[in-house]
Design a protein around this motif. Structure first.
Motif, short mmCIF file in Angstrom:
data_model
loop_
_atom_site.label_atom_id
_atom_site.label_comp_id
_atom_site.label_asym_id
_atom_site.label_seq_id
_atom_site.Cartn_x
_atom_site.Cartn_y
_atom_site.Cartn_z
N LYS A 18 73.86 151.97 -1.10
CA LYS A 18 73.45 150.59 -0.90
C LYS A 18 72.40 150.20 -1.94
O LYS A 18 71.50 150.96 -2.23
CB LYS A 18 72.88 150.40 0.50
CG LYS A 18 73.90 150.60 1.57
CD LYS A 18 73.32 150.39 2.94
CE LYS A 18 74.38 150.62 3.99
NZ LYS A 18 73.84 150.43 5.34
N LYS A 19 72.56 149.01 -2.49
CA LYS A 19 71.61 148.51 -3.46
C LYS A 19 70.52 147.74 -2.71
O LYS A 19 70.81 146.95 -1.83
CB LYS A 19 72.29 147.59 -4.46
CG LYS A 19 73.30 148.30 -5.33
CD LYS A 19 73.93 147.33 -6.29
CE LYS A 19 74.99 148.03 -7.12
NZ LYS A 19 75.67 147.09 -8.02
N VAL A 20 69.30 147.97 -3.10
CA VAL A 20 68.18 147.26 -2.50
C VAL A 20 67.94 146.00 -3.33
O VAL A 20 67.70 146.07 -4.52
CB VAL A 20 66.91 148.14 -2.46
CG1 VAL A 20 65.75 147.37 -1.88
CG2 VAL A 20 67.19 149.40 -1.69
N VAL A 21 68.03 144.86 -2.67
CA VAL A 21 67.84 143.59 -3.35
C VAL A 21 66.56 142.96 -2.82
O VAL A 21 66.39 142.80 -1.62
CB VAL A 21 69.04 142.64 -3.10
CG1 VAL A 21 68.82 141.30 -3.77
CG2 VAL A 21 70.32 143.30 -3.56
N ALA A 22 65.67 142.63 -3.74
CA ALA A 22 64.42 141.99 -3.34
C ALA A 22 64.69 140.51 -3.07
O ALA A 22 65.34 139.84 -3.87
CB ALA A 22 63.37 142.15 -4.42
N LYS A 23 64.18 140.03 -1.96
CA LYS A 23 64.37 138.63 -1.61
C LYS A 23 63.27 137.79 -2.26
O LYS A 23 62.12 138.18 -2.29
CB LYS A 23 64.32 138.44 -0.10
CG LYS A 23 65.47 139.08 0.61
CD LYS A 23 65.39 138.79 2.09
CE LYS A 23 66.54 139.41 2.82
NZ LYS A 23 66.46 139.16 4.27
N LYS A 24 63.67 136.63 -2.78
CA LYS A 24 62.69 135.71 -3.35
C LYS A 24 62.05 134.97 -2.20
O LYS A 24 62.72 134.54 -1.27
CB LYS A 24 63.36 134.73 -4.29
CG LYS A 24 63.90 135.36 -5.54
CD LYS A 24 64.48 134.30 -6.45
CE LYS A 24 65.03 134.92 -7.71
NZ LYS A 24 65.61 133.91 -8.59
N THR A 25 60.76 134.84 -2.27
CA THR A 25 60.06 134.09 -1.22
C THR A 25 59.87 132.66 -1.70
O THR A 25 59.30 132.41 -2.76
CB THR A 25 58.70 134.73 -0.89
OG1 THR A 25 57.93 134.80 -2.09
CG2 THR A 25 58.88 136.12 -0.32
N ALA A 26 60.38 131.75 -0.94
CA ALA A 26 60.23 130.33 -1.27
C ALA A 26 58.87 129.86 -0.79
O ALA A 26 58.28 130.42 0.13
CB ALA A 26 61.33 129.52 -0.59
#
Length: 120
Positions: free
Chosen positions: A95-103
């Protein structure tokens, strides 16, 4: 590639024969240039619906690594063995870890409740 396979054995098969089938599966994996990682027996479980007029079966889970030849050899063994009711082999991908952008936080509308405590 890493794979996991689960196969269901007919319920009237004794524990010694289940162990023998598991050992044969491991040997097939190793003979076809694969690497056996682990195996686990889950015991008899009831099916959600009848399969070949059976209501339950003994489940065996295995993990291994190999190539397409390894999977084909193992699935051929499953297909041509009358004691094995069903099987499924799945490729395990990392599984690839994707960082979420914080709005930027936007003001939210105020929530109100009615006299029953329900949110409007």
């Amino acid at each position: 590639m890493n794979y996991e396979s689960i196969f269901i054995i007919s319920p009237e098969v004794p524990a010694e024969k289940i162990e023998e089938l598991t050992t044969k599966a491991v040997k097939i994996i190793e003979d076809s240039k694969g690497t056996f990682k682990m195996s686990q027996q889950f015991g008899k479980k009831r099916f959600a619906y009848p399969i070949n007029k059976l209501r339950e079966g003994s489940y065996v889970y295995t993990e291994f690594s190999g190539n397409g030849e390894t999977v084909n050899a193992l699935e051929s063994f499953f297909k041509f063995n009358d004691l094995i009711v069903r099987f499924l082999t799945v490729k395990i991908e990392k599984k690839k870890v994707v960082a979420k952008k914080t709005a930027k936080s936007e003001p939210q509308a105020a929530k109100t409740t009615n006299d029953k405590g329900e949110i409007k």
